[in-house]
Design a protein around this motif. Sequence first.
Motif, PDB file in Angstrom:
ATOM      1  N   LEU A 157       0.830  -1.210   0.000  1.00 26.18           N
ATOM      2  CA  LEU A 157       0.000   0.000   0.000  1.00 26.18           C
ATOM      3  C   LEU A 157       0.864   1.259   0.000  1.00 26.18           C
ATOM      4  O   LEU A 157       0.576   2.207  -0.725  1.00 26.18           O
ATOM      5  N   ALA A 158       1.920   1.261   0.795  1.00 28.43           N
ATOM      6  CA  ALA A 158       2.799   2.431   0.863  1.00 28.43           C
ATOM      7  C   ALA A 158       3.442   2.703  -0.488  1.00 28.43           C
ATOM      8  O   ALA A 158       3.497   3.853  -0.954  1.00 28.43           O
ATOM      9  N   ASN A 159       3.920   1.666  -1.142  1.00 29.19           N
ATOM     10  CA  ASN A 159       4.529   1.841  -2.470  1.00 29.19           C
ATOM     11  C   ASN A 159       3.499   2.336  -3.483  1.00 29.19           C
ATOM     12  O   ASN A 159       3.807   3.164  -4.344  1.00 29.19           O
ATOM     13  N   TRP A 160       2.277   1.841  -3.383  1.00 24.89           N
ATOM     14  CA  TRP A 160       1.223   2.294  -4.290  1.00 24.89           C
ATOM     15  C   TRP A 160       0.909   3.769  -4.051  1.00 24.89           C
ATOM     16  O   TRP A 160       0.788   4.554  -4.996  1.00 24.89           O
ATOM     17  N   VAL A 161       0.805   4.165  -2.785  1.00 29.59           N
ATOM     18  CA  VAL A 161       0.540   5.570  -2.453  1.00 29.59           C
ATOM     19  C   VAL A 161       1.651   6.457  -3.006  1.00 29.59           C
ATOM     20  O   VAL A 161       1.395   7.489  -3.624  1.00 29.59           O
ATOM     21  N   LEU A 162       2.888   6.033  -2.815  1.00 30.86           N
ATOM     22  CA  LEU A 162       4.027   6.847  -3.280  1.00 30.86           C
ATOM     23  C   LEU A 162       4.088   6.930  -4.806  1.00 30.86           C
ATOM     24  O   LEU A 162       4.697   7.870  -5.342  1.00 30.86           O
ATOM     25  N   ALA A 163       3.455   6.007  -5.496  1.00 35.68           N
ATOM     26  CA  ALA A 163       3.445   6.030  -6.960  1.00 35.68           C
ATOM     27  C   ALA A 163       2.389   6.975  -7.534  1.00 35.68           C
ATOM     28  O   ALA A 163       2.374   7.239  -8.734  1.00 35.68           O
TER      29      ALA A 163
END
Length: 102
Positions: A93-99
Amino acid sequence: MKRTLFTLAMVLSVAAPAMADEALAKSKNCMACHSVDKKLVGPAYKDVAAKYAGQAGAADKLAEHIMKGSSGVWGPVPMPPNAQVNADEAKKLANWVLAQKK
């Protein structure tokens, strides 16, 4: 025909991970307080991505906030811990948010 299928495969391979992570965010009730492009109770994911852009360790920091909650990062409303999210899901989720981009 082959070119069309190749183009479709390329689009799906790029879009599938993003959609899967958005589906994960929805399934874990993240979207009850957040939206991709506008502030709800919490900040928009695009605003979070902009704030942490280029910061080393940003994904780990956000993953921890997702699991343990946070306070004072975006104002007076605290983000409660999300006990139903495990470490792998939080990182995804964190990587998706940062993308997310503005």
